[in-house]
Every structure is written in C-alpha cells, then in structure tokens.
Design a protein around this motif. Structure first.
Motif, PDB file in Angstrom:
ATOM      1  N   ALA A  23      -1.768  -4.216  16.948  1.00 48.25           N
ATOM      2  CA  ALA A  23      -2.404  -2.941  16.618  1.00 48.25           C
ATOM      3  C   ALA A  23      -1.767  -1.793  17.396  1.00 48.25           C
ATOM      4  N   ARG A  24      -1.461  -2.044  18.668  1.00 50.68           N
ATOM      5  CA  ARG A  24      -0.784  -1.026  19.487  1.00 50.68           C
ATOM      6  C   ARG A  24       0.592  -0.698  18.912  1.00 50.68           C
ATOM      7  N   TRP A  25       1.263  -1.697  18.382  1.00 52.48           N
ATOM      8  CA  TRP A  25       2.570  -1.533  17.769  1.00 52.48           C
ATOM      9  C   TRP A  25       2.474  -0.662  16.513  1.00 52.48           C
ATOM     10  N   VAL A  36      -6.673   1.636  12.097  1.00 54.23           N
ATOM     11  CA  VAL A  36      -5.598   0.671  12.310  1.00 54.23           C
ATOM     12  C   VAL A  36      -6.158  -0.602  12.928  1.00 54.23           C
ATOM     13  N   TRP A  37      -7.070  -0.439  13.874  1.00 55.78           N
ATOM     14  CA  TRP A  37      -7.669  -1.602  14.524  1.00 55.78           C
ATOM     15  C   TRP A  37      -8.528  -2.398  13.553  1.00 55.78           C
ATOM     16  N   ALA A  88      14.548  -9.617  12.674  1.00 49.08           N
ATOM     17  CA  ALA A  88      14.981  -9.242  11.327  1.00 49.08           C
ATOM     18  C   ALA A  88      14.019  -8.303  10.610  1.00 49.08           C
ATOM     19  N   VAL A  89      12.719  -8.349  10.934  1.00 50.22           N
ATOM     20  CA  VAL A  89      11.727  -7.533  10.226  1.00 50.22           C
ATOM     21  C   VAL A  89      11.798  -6.101  10.733  1.00 50.22           C
ATOM     22  N   SER A  90      11.915  -5.151   9.821  1.00 51.68           N
ATOM     23  CA  SER A  90      12.028  -3.738  10.188  1.00 51.68           C
ATOM     24  C   SER A  90      10.663  -3.147  10.501  1.00 51.68           C
ATOM     25  N   ALA A  91      10.655  -1.902  10.962  1.00 51.18           N
ATOM     26  CA  ALA A  91       9.408  -1.210  11.285  1.00 51.18           C
ATOM     27  C   ALA A  91       8.584  -1.009  10.022  1.00 51.18           C
ATOM     28  N   PRO A  92       7.261  -0.952  10.136  1.00 49.71           N
ATOM     29  CA  PRO A  92       6.414  -0.749   8.955  1.00 49.71           C
ATOM     30  C   PRO A  92       6.640   0.618   8.328  1.00 49.71           C
ATOM     31  N   GLU A  93       6.481   0.680   7.026  1.00 47.82           N
ATOM     32  CA  GLU A  93       6.651   1.931   6.296  1.00 47.82           C
ATOM     33  C   GLU A  93       5.320   2.343   5.677  1.00 47.82           C
ATOM     34  N   PRO A  94       4.679   3.413   6.175  1.00 45.00           N
ATOM     35  CA  PRO A  94       3.411   3.869   5.601  1.00 45.00           C
ATOM     36  C   PRO A  94       3.574   4.266   4.143  1.00 45.00           C
ATOM     37  N   ASP A 666       7.031   5.972  24.520  1.00 43.89           N
ATOM     38  CA  ASP A 666       6.666   5.177  23.352  1.00 43.89           C
ATOM     39  C   ASP A 666       6.369   3.738  23.726  1.00 43.89           C
ATOM     40  N   ASP A 667       6.993   3.263  24.777  1.00 42.68           N
ATOM     41  CA  ASP A 667       6.818   1.878  25.186  1.00 42.68           C
ATOM     42  C   ASP A 667       5.682   1.694  26.178  1.00 42.68           C
ATOM     43  N   TYR A 668       5.199   2.813  26.748  1.00 44.68           N
ATOM     44  CA  TYR A 668       4.161   2.689  27.769  1.00 44.68           C
ATOM     45  C   TYR A 668       3.275   3.927  27.797  1.00 44.68           C
TER      46      TYR A 668
END
Length: 676
Positions: A23-25, A36-37, A88-94, A666-668
């Motif tokens: 969910a954080r991702w 999102v949660w 291999a899986v790319s970032a989600p696309e809204p 973005d990472d923290y």
C-alpha cells in the motif's frame, strides 16, 4: 511440532508485512488517499479466499501423497515468479478505474506468492490435526494471528523508519524464500508421517454458514470503516492502518487462544458505550484532538471485533471442518471488503457504512441470546438501538437541510452546503470533514476570495505581487503570468487571475472538478484563461516535463489536501525538485500547510535549505467571515518580491523550531516525526 509452528508464524508475518508495504508503494500513484489502503485490503481478502478455497480443495480432494506433489510444485513456481516479477513488473499505471488498476497490479506481482502464503494457515493446521490427532489445531491459528500482529507492529516502528522501500521489498523476497524452504521441509518430512483424519465430516447448516459469513463480514466492514474515519483527517500512512488492524488481529488471538477470554456480556456492554461515542464522533469529531479520536475509535473497533470474533470462536467446528470454517470466514471478509469498496460508494453519498455496521454488530451479538433474554432486556436493547437510530437521523436531517450537493467516489466524500456565516450566506465545499473553499452567494461578493485563500494570506500575496514584468529576461513586460495550482477545491484561487494570465489546475478527483464547475463560479468568472487537468499533480507535472518541457510557472501552488490529510509523495525532496524545474528562476512555490494534526514546517524548511531557497511563513488568523486560520509557506529566490512592503508586513514567526532530521524522500518518510 516446532516446524508447524515456525512455518505458520512466518507465513502470517509475511502476509501482514506485505500489506502495508504494498500500500505504501502504491500511494504516490493513486493520490495518497485512504482508498488505496481499502483497495489493498480487498485484494488481500480476495487472496485469502483464494488460498482458503485452494486449501479446502486440496485437503478434501487429494490424498496426502498428491497434496505433497501439487503444493510442492506450487511453492516452487511461486518462488520463481516472485524473483522474476520483482525486477520485470513495471510501476502501476492509474486509469479511470483506480480500484481495477490497483487489483490487477497487485495480482500480477504478488498473486502466486500470496496464494501460497494464504493457503499456509489452513493447510498447516489441517496437516497438524492429521499428524497429531489428539491436539487442537486452533492454537496454531492464534499463533498465526500473533505473527500477523508482530508484522504489523514492526512495520511502522522498525521497518518504515529505518529501511527504504526497495530494501523492505528485497527483505520480503528473502522471507518468502525461507517460507518456501520450510513448506518443502514440512511436505517432505512431517506429512509422510500424518494420517488422514477419521473424524466424521458433518456439513454446516445454512444458519451456521450465514452466521459465520455475517460475523466475519461485519468485522471487516468495521475495520475498514474505522480506518476511513481516522484517515479522513490524517494521511493514510502505515501507522494509522496498522493500529486498527492490529486490534482486529488481537481480538482473534484472544478468543481463539483461550475460550474463557471472551465474555459476551462484558464486550456487549463496552460496545454499547461505543455506540454512543460513535454518534458523537460522527458529528462532532473535530472537537476532539487526534489522540482522543484515536482512543475512542479504537475502543469501538476492539469491542466490536471481540464480539464478532468471539462468536466465531464459540462456534468453531471440529478439525474435519476446519478448512470449511476458514473458507466461510474468508468469504465473509471478501463480502465485507466488497461492501466498502464497491457497494457503499455506489449506493451511499457519505461514509454511512460506519453507523450501519455498528447496528448490525449489535443485532448479531444479541441474536444468540434471543431465547435467553427476558422481555425487559429485549425491550431495553431494541429501545436503545431505536433511540440511537432516531437521534442519528435527526442530526443527519439537521445537517442536510443546508446540503446542496453530496457525492462519494474512490477518492472520498464531497458535500456542498449553503450556510450562514456572520449573517451572510456562503456556499462551502467540504471534503471529508474539512472545508476546501467557500464563496458568497450574493452577486456583488461572489468574486471575493474566502477561507484559506482570502486577501492577506501567503498565497494571495504571492499571486498578487508576482508581476509579469519581473519574469521577463530582458526587463520588458511579458504577455501575462502563468500559474500552476496542484489541487482545485472550489477553484477559489482563480479570482487572482487577470486578463492575459494562464492558470493550470491539477486535480486528481473528477468529482471535485465537476463540483467546482457546477456549484461554484470562480472558474467561470475568472479573467484568466483556465485549464483543469485531471490526474495526480505530481504525475501530470512529470509527464509535462518529459513531453513539453518546463511550464515556466510564475507561481506554483501546492494545495492537494483531502480533508486534513496530505499526500506525502507531494512533499518529498524529489517532488520539490520537480516543482523547481517547472518554475521560472525567480518564481514562487506556495505550500499550504494548515493542519489540525500535523506540523509540516520542518519538512518544508528543510527542502528550502537543501535547494537554496528563502522560506517565508505566513499565519493568517480566523475572523468573522473566515472561521479557519490558515498557514502558508512561500519558497523563492526572488529578492525583489521578498522586499515588497506588503509581504514583509504580513510575515509571521515560525511556529516551531527547525528539526533538521526531518528529511522526506520518495523512499523514506515518517509521519510520526510531524504529529503535533
């Protein structure tokens, strides 16, 4: 015995670590909202149902030897898939269907591993019952929930504060590798020693199935509804997901570990108190501080979950029906998730599932007592429930007499109300529980900015005194100014646009756009050329930078609140770097930091120091026409603008000392650092 315990503990640990991690991702890609949660919770409930269904089929259809072959193959396949998909899986696309986008992305990346993990609890318990027929497998279920609770508590206090997301995911991959090894050892070592259970298998009655389903669904709806109520005003970060879910799991641990720990009368009494508190919180919650609200909501949640899960534990079947029982619980969880994610937004224009599920739990808890209760107790309970319902209806009616428009979608609940303020009618946009813009209804005053955007506020000064001639490289006047606004609200800031100016609004929620256009006139009346772009502000700005180059804004306004919650991904160092690429060299970044629960001053000031910007703080107190105080921070290198007398006069002292350690990337990022 230890191998069974370690395997089931680790499977639960991994399952409930990946929930906040995933969910954080996903938060930055879908606006950072609480939905999102709830969408992630729905996915994990669906995977639990799939895993429990698979476990039920495996143990009731195949021999022990066949179970070893089938499940061992699935474990190896899931392990290979996870390590391949992780890179291999790319970032989600809204898309226009955010819930579908979230579910499909999670399924692609985590589907197979989570199927294995979800099936582990019922499978290991059933194999334990076959291996040790004289011992109860339900103690392992309590251990499983203990592992889940440990995972949830470790995430916001250990993993999130100290490890970046990339390392969190990498660690989870190795954790699943360890689980795969344990499962294969269990299949190869302990399972050959087991014998199929000889207990008679008696099918559960329709009443039992219906009661199991109802109790499980009610617990999940209550969990999600309480989380929604809490995260309307505070960013939906793992801490505020984890605390309610931890209590939800704790109730399972208590009632399944020791039967006498569930005392129906006690929890029914506490839940009755919770009903009264819920009525107060629904309508007057903003009168309480964050910690008081948290305590009251969690009392309601825990007492309700103890009732739902205590009744489930009281009715647990023999080991021969164990997988069927867990299947019913998983199906109930999915039904509860679907009610909150799909049915409630389609049928309800506000978060009404919260009071509805409270009444449902009351009825479910009283139902088993119906033959034992004497008449006066029945009357007392029904009278109390009826009084609660009538009072809620009366308060709801009193509020709705001012309501012009109300709707709800994936991103939250919007209400437009016409109310008198200091003797004059104002139309107010309410997102969640917070006003997000107001407008006078009279023709002569409707172009007067109100609320957080009124004259004299930091953003108003930036928009008024950022003159076009100062932005021209050769000292001549430019055609007009170019403003960017991340967050639309009622469109109030459009009043500061002049002829020749261009204003681009970036808005994630399509309901906000239609509401601003149909129920407020700021956009239509503005002298500037207005463009409204649908999508998350940061993502759209990134796309514009790649496709069109810098927008060269004179002023870029950051005001993307949802109720009192702020999307954290808009306040990271990488986000500020993007904003600066879209600003002119002497442009202004205006950041709205008004908040009842969060102190964002150090976050913004540290970004200003990092990028070599001047940071000015503006506090505008409330007045008779504007009940809310407002706080803005202006970041700029424009020395001429900073010297304007009107701006120097309006400056305020910083409300708190600078905390250099608060550095969000973005990472923290860590919400606990900025709680007031």
């Amino acid at each position: 015995m230890p191998l069974f315990a370690v395997t089931i503990f680790l499977s639960a640990l991994l399952l409930f670590l990946i929930q906040p991690l995933a969910a954080r991702w996903l938060l930055p890609y879908f606006g950072g909202g609480a939905a999102v949660w709830t969408a992630c919770m729905l996915f994990f409930q669906l995977m639990l149902l799939a895993g429990y269904s698979y476990a039920h089929w495996l143990t009731h259809t195949l021999s022990l030897k066949q179970q070893r072959t089938v499940h061992g193959s699935l474990v190896l396949l899931a392990l290979l898939w996870l390590w391949w998909a992780g890179s291999a899986v790319s970032a989600p696309e809204p898309s226009g269907y955010p819930l579908l986008s979230i579910l499909s992305w999670l399924l692609l990346l985590f589907g197979l591993p989570l199927l294995v993990i979800a099936a582990s609890a019922p499978l290991v318990q059933r194999w334990f019952a076959d291996r040790f027929p004289l011992r109860s497998p339900y103690r392992l279920y309590a251990l499983s929930n203990l592992g889940s609770l440990g995972a949830l508590l470790s995430y916001p206090f250990v993993l999130e504060p100290w490890l970046p997301l990339s390392l969190q995911f990498f660690g989870w991959q190795w954790g699943f590798t360890g689980l795969a090894a344990l499962l294969l050892a269990l299949l190869g070592w302990q399972l050959p020693k087991a014998e199929a259970s000889s207990e008679p298998v008696a099918a559960a009655s329709p009443w039992q199935w219906g009661y199991w389903l109802s109790l499980s669904a009610a617990g999940v709806v209550l969990l999600l509804a309480v989380t929604q109520q809490l995260t309307q005003n505070v960013p939906p970060v793992p801490f505020l997901w984890v605390v309610p879910l931890s209590l939800y799991l704790l109730s399972f641990i208590l009632v399944f570990n020791r039967e006498h720990w569930y005392q129906r009368a006690l929890w029914l009494y506490l839940f009755g108190i919770g009903l009264v508190l819920a009525l107060i919180l629904i309508h007057f919650g903003r009168l309480f501080d964050l910690y008081s609200q948290l305590a009251l909501y969690l009392l309601i949640l825990f007492s309700g979950c103890m009732l739902c899960h205590g009744e489930l534990a009281r009715l647990k079947p023999l080991a021969s029906q164990l997988t069927r029982f867990y299947l019913a619980m998983a199906l109930g969880g999915v039904l509860g998730g679907l009610l909150v994610n799909l049915l409630a937004p389609a049928l309800l224009n506000d978060f009404h599932e919260f009071p509805v599920v409270l009444l449902a739990i009351l009825l479910l808890a009283v139902l088993p007592w119906q033959r034992q209760l004497v008449l006066w107790r029945k009357v007392a309970w029904l009278g109390g429930a009826a009084s609660f319902a009538l009072l809620a209806i009366w308060l709801h009616t009193m509020l709705n007499q001012f309501t012009v428009h109300q709707e709800r979608n994936f991103y939250g609940s919007l209400v437009v109300r016409d109310i008198p303020v200091a003797g004059q009618m104002q139309r107010i946009l309410i997102d969640g529980t917070t006003s997000h813009g107001a407008q006078y209804l009279t023709e002569d005053k409707r172009q007067q900015a109100l609320s957080y955007y009124r004259p004299g506020t930091g953003v108003a000064l930036a928009l008024q005194y950022r003159q076009p001639e100062l932005s021209a490289a050769n000292g001549t006047k430019s055609a007009g100014r170019h403003f960017g606004m991340v967050g639309l609200g009622a469109g109030t800031l459009a009043v500061y646009g002049r002829a020749g100016d261009r204003i681009q609004f970036y808005e994630l929620n399509p309901a906000v756009i239609s509401t601003a256009q149909q129920h407020f006139s700021y956009l239509a009346d503005s002298a500037a050329a207005i463009e409204v772009l649908l999508g998350d502000g940061r993502l759209v700005l990134q796309q514009q930078l790649q496709q069109q180059g810098s927008q060269q804004f004179d002023v870029l306004v950051l005001d993307a609140f949802s109720s009192d919650a702020i999307p954290q991904h808009l306040l990271t160092r990488e986000a500020f770097a993007l904003y600066l690429q879209h600003l002119r060299a002497d442009g202004v970044l205006a950041v709205h930091i008004s908040n009842n629960y969060l102190d964002l001053t150090s976050v913004v000031r540290n970004h200003a120091r990092y990028f070599g910007l001047e940071a000015l703080f503006f506090h505008t107190p409330a007045d008779s026409q504007n009940p809310a105080a407002t706080e803005w921070v202006l970041l700029t290198r424009n020395a001429f603008l900073l010297q304007q007398p009107e701006i120097r006069h309006a400056l305020s002292d910083w409300p708190s000392a600078l905390k250099p350690a608060i550095l969000w990337t973005d990472d923290y990022s860590n919400l606990l650092q900025v709680l007031k």
